[in-house]
Design a protein around this motif. Structure first.
Motif, PDB file in Angstrom:
ATOM      1  N   ALA A 152       0.836  -1.192   0.000  1.00  0.00           N
ATOM      2  CA  ALA A 152       0.000   0.000   0.000  1.00  0.00           C
ATOM      3  C   ALA A 152       0.877   1.251   0.000  1.00  0.00           C
ATOM      4  O   ALA A 152       1.790   1.374   0.817  1.00  0.00           O
ATOM      5  N   PRO A 153       0.634   2.176  -0.913  1.00  0.00           N
ATOM      6  CA  PRO A 153       1.448   3.384  -0.968  1.00  0.00           C
ATOM      7  C   PRO A 153       1.163   4.311   0.205  1.00  0.00           C
ATOM      8  O   PRO A 153       0.069   4.295   0.768  1.00  0.00           O
ATOM      9  N   ASP A 154       2.149   5.101   0.571  1.00  0.00           N
ATOM     10  CA  ASP A 154       1.994   6.088   1.625  1.00  0.00           C
ATOM     11  C   ASP A 154       1.470   7.364   0.965  1.00  0.00           C
ATOM     12  O   ASP A 154       2.203   8.068   0.275  1.00  0.00           O
ATOM     13  N   VAL A 155       0.194   7.638   1.149  1.00  0.00           N
ATOM     14  CA  VAL A 155      -0.425   8.762   0.456  1.00  0.00           C
ATOM     15  C   VAL A 155      -1.143   9.681   1.436  1.00  0.00           C
ATOM     16  O   VAL A 155      -1.475   9.290   2.557  1.00  0.00           O
ATOM     17  N   THR A 156      -1.361  10.901   0.974  1.00  0.00           N
ATOM     18  CA  THR A 156      -2.104  11.894   1.735  1.00  0.00           C
ATOM     19  C   THR A 156      -3.269  12.373   0.891  1.00  0.00           C
ATOM     20  O   THR A 156      -3.108  12.653  -0.302  1.00  0.00           O
ATOM     21  N   LEU A 157      -4.450  12.444   1.499  1.00  0.00           N
ATOM     22  CA  LEU A 157      -5.641  12.906   0.801  1.00  0.00           C
ATOM     23  C   LEU A 157      -6.062  14.242   1.380  1.00  0.00           C
ATOM     24  O   LEU A 157      -6.185  14.385   2.596  1.00  0.00           O
ATOM     25  N   ASN A 164     -13.104  19.244  -5.048  1.00  0.00           N
ATOM     26  CA  ASN A 164     -11.751  19.156  -5.600  1.00  0.00           C
ATOM     27  C   ASN A 164     -10.840  18.453  -4.599  1.00  0.00           C
ATOM     28  O   ASN A 164     -10.568  18.974  -3.520  1.00  0.00           O
ATOM     29  N   TRP A 165     -10.372  17.267  -4.987  1.00  0.00           N
ATOM     30  CA  TRP A 165      -9.594  16.422  -4.097  1.00  0.00           C
ATOM     31  C   TRP A 165      -8.198  16.199  -4.663  1.00  0.00           C
ATOM     32  O   TRP A 165      -7.998  16.220  -5.874  1.00  0.00           O
ATOM     33  N   GLU A 166      -7.246  15.979  -3.766  1.00  0.00           N
ATOM     34  CA  GLU A 166      -5.872  15.706  -4.206  1.00  0.00           C
ATOM     35  C   GLU A 166      -5.327  14.504  -3.442  1.00  0.00           C
ATOM     36  O   GLU A 166      -5.388  14.441  -2.204  1.00  0.00           O
ATOM     37  N   LEU A 167      -4.790  13.537  -4.184  1.00  0.00           N
ATOM     38  CA  LEU A 167      -4.152  12.352  -3.618  1.00  0.00           C
ATOM     39  C   LEU A 167      -2.670  12.446  -3.945  1.00  0.00           C
ATOM     40  O   LEU A 167      -2.285  12.459  -5.114  1.00  0.00           O
ATOM     41  N   LEU A 199     -10.295  15.045  -9.210  1.00  0.00           N
ATOM     42  CA  LEU A 199      -9.321  14.260  -8.445  1.00  0.00           C
ATOM     43  C   LEU A 199      -7.950  14.494  -9.037  1.00  0.00           C
ATOM     44  O   LEU A 199      -7.667  14.090 -10.156  1.00  0.00           O
ATOM     45  N   LYS A 200      -7.092  15.136  -8.279  1.00  0.00           N
ATOM     46  CA  LYS A 200      -5.721  15.390  -8.713  1.00  0.00           C
ATOM     47  C   LYS A 200      -4.802  14.371  -8.065  1.00  0.00           C
ATOM     48  O   LYS A 200      -4.903  14.118  -6.861  1.00  0.00           O
ATOM     49  N   VAL A 201      -3.930  13.758  -8.854  1.00  0.00           N
ATOM     50  CA  VAL A 201      -3.020  12.731  -8.348  1.00  0.00           C
ATOM     51  C   VAL A 201      -1.586  13.170  -8.601  1.00  0.00           C
ATOM     52  O   VAL A 201      -1.220  13.492  -9.732  1.00  0.00           O
ATOM     53  N   GLU A 202      -0.788  13.180  -7.571  1.00  0.00           N
ATOM     54  CA  GLU A 202       0.620  13.564  -7.704  1.00  0.00           C
ATOM     55  C   GLU A 202       1.518  12.514  -7.056  1.00  0.00           C
ATOM     56  O   GLU A 202       1.164  11.913  -6.067  1.00  0.00           O
TER      57      GLU A 202
END
Length: 202
Positions: A152-157, A164-167, A199-202
């Motif tokens: 599982a990746p270490d992500v912040t939401l 407007n969401w960013e992962l 949904l923005k993914v970086e």
């Protein structure tokens, strides 16, 4: 509601979940991983939403994450629909009708198209569309098939605005390390756009 306070009801709910896990041969390890990660993401965005995310909602999202694959006992193709059907129509001691309906709806929308209108019957129960939206969105990304075979990746939401969401991953190459997940998230971004979200993914 007295979900957390009434330990007898919580005990019934736990027994019901255990029975469903056994009956439908749920991958418990995967379900627990999804549950932990889903609740972690929900906790991350809690300070950013306009209303309180209740303890009851945390519990219901956790049950949905744990049981999201019950429908695979019927067929893998379209299992999210089978899971939702089973969780909607099965007798579930410890859960009232409204709680059971929300769990079924969350599970139904873990994959494929997003249909905001399907939550219309639940928002009056949990006070705001934000609560329902914030809940099932976390389950979707984490319950993709690739989650079983990868760390599982270490992500912040985060939420920049209501829709407007960013992962964001903790390192820049987190998607390069899991190309299947990258593909799935691109597909997910399109589904969000079709539903009027970003949904923005970086």
């Amino acid at each position: 509601m007295t979900w957390r306070i009434d330990l007898k009801i919580l005990m019934f709910a736990t027994r019901t979940a255990e029975t469903l896990v056994s009956r439908y041969h749920v991958d418990v390890a995967h379900g627990q991983k999804v549950k932990v990660l889903t609740l972690a993401l929900l906790k991350q965005v809690q300070p950013q939403v306009t209303t309180t995310v209740t303890n009851e909602l945390y519990d219901l999202v956790g049950w949905a994450a744990l049981l999201h694959e019950v429908g695979q006992s019927i067929a893998f193709q379209g299992y999210h629909r089978h899971s939702a059907y089973l969780l909607k129509h099965t007798t579930m001691p410890g859960f009232n009708t409204e709680q059971q309906r929300l769990i079924s709806t969350l599970v139904r929308h873990q994959r494929k198209a997003l249909k905001r209108q399907d939550f219309a019957g639940t928002v009056s129960i949990y006070s705001t569309t934000n609560n329902a939206t914030n809940s099932y969105i976390k389950t979707r990304y984490l319950t993709q098939p690739s989650a079983k075979s990868s760390t599982a990746p270490d992500v912040t939401l985060t939420i920049e605005q209501q829709d407007n969401w960013e992962l964001k991953g903790s390192n820049s190459d987190w998607l390069a390390q899991n190309q299947l997940l990258e593909y799935e998230l691109k597909e997910e971004q399109q589904r969000w756009q079709n539903a009027g979200w970003s949904l923005k993914v970086e």
